[in-house]
Structure formats: structure tokens, C-alpha cells
Design a protein around this motif. Structure first.
Motif, PDB file in Angstrom:
ATOM      1  N   ARG A  60       0.850  -1.192   0.000  1.00  0.00           N
ATOM      2  CA  ARG A  60       0.000   0.000   0.000  1.00  0.00           C
ATOM      3  C   ARG A  60       0.886   1.242   0.000  1.00  0.00           C
ATOM      4  O   ARG A  60       1.915   1.285   0.675  1.00  0.00           O
ATOM      5  N   THR A  61       0.491   2.229  -0.790  1.00  0.00           N
ATOM      6  CA  THR A  61       1.259   3.467  -0.887  1.00  0.00           C
ATOM      7  C   THR A  61       0.350   4.659  -0.645  1.00  0.00           C
ATOM      8  O   THR A  61      -0.845   4.616  -0.937  1.00  0.00           O
ATOM      9  N   THR A  62       0.931   5.737  -0.108  1.00  0.00           N
ATOM     10  CA  THR A  62       0.225   6.989   0.098  1.00  0.00           C
ATOM     11  C   THR A  62       1.101   8.118  -0.410  1.00  0.00           C
ATOM     12  O   THR A  62       2.288   8.191  -0.073  1.00  0.00           O
ATOM     13  N   SER A  71      -4.045   7.510  -2.357  1.00  0.00           N
ATOM     14  CA  SER A  71      -3.601   6.212  -1.860  1.00  0.00           C
ATOM     15  C   SER A  71      -3.850   5.161  -2.919  1.00  0.00           C
ATOM     16  O   SER A  71      -4.772   5.264  -3.724  1.00  0.00           O
TER      17      SER A  71
END
Length: 96
Positions: A60-62, A71
């Protein structure tokens, strides 16, 4: 059900293919080692000696941008490293 999704062509895997006769594939998440071995042998007409598998999780990336918070995530996948018999090889660059 297609077990082999695509071959992995990176510098590291290409070098292992030249030196150790090992090739990488992205495979179906539910496939086991025996199914992967049979699918590779049927698709390329070679003898498989060993199969190693790895499950990669989704990351997961933000990102903080001017327009706000974004996100996302990467896909999870299963990778198989296949060692073929000595003297045999798989040529990914030649159209068969």
C-alpha cells in the motif's frame, strides 16, 4: 485455467538463466509446484528439475500531492523460479 501468466525478464533472472539454467515466471496464486512443473514442461518442451515459489504481498502506498492525499496499492502475485535440465534452455526472445 492458465497457470503460467508471464515470464520474468530482468537482469538478475537473465544472468541466472545463463549460468544456472534457472528461469522466472509469474504464475497463478493457487497453483502448486507440481502443476507449475507440468505447465512449464508442456509449454516449452523441456525437463524441469526444480521449482521454487514465492508469494509477494500487495504494498500500500500513500502520496501527498497538491490536490490532496492519493492512496493506492500494487498487485500481489506468485513467482516461480524453475531450474531446467543441464543443456536445455528457454529462449524468450525468439518467436516460436
Amino acid at each position: 485455467m492458465s497457470i503460467i501468466i508471464k515470464p520474468i525478464i530482468t537482469e538478475k533472472i537473465t544472468k541466472e538463466g545463463e549460468v544456472f539454467n534457472r528461469f522466472g515466471f509469474v504464475v497463478d496464486k493457487k497453483a502448486n509446484k507440481v502443476q507449475i512443473k507440468k505447465a512449464i514442461e508442456a509449454a516449452y518442451g523441456i525437463s524441469v528439475v526444480d521449482v521454487n515459489t514465492m508469494n509477494y504481498r500487495a504494498d500500500r502506498t500513500t502520496k501527498y500531492t497538491k490536490s490532496g492525499l492519493i492512496s493506492g496499492k500494487t498487485n500481489s502475485y506468485k513467482k516461480a523460479i524453475v531450474q531446467v535440465k543441464e543443456g536445455e534452455t528457454i529462449d524468450f526472445y525468439n518467436n516460436i
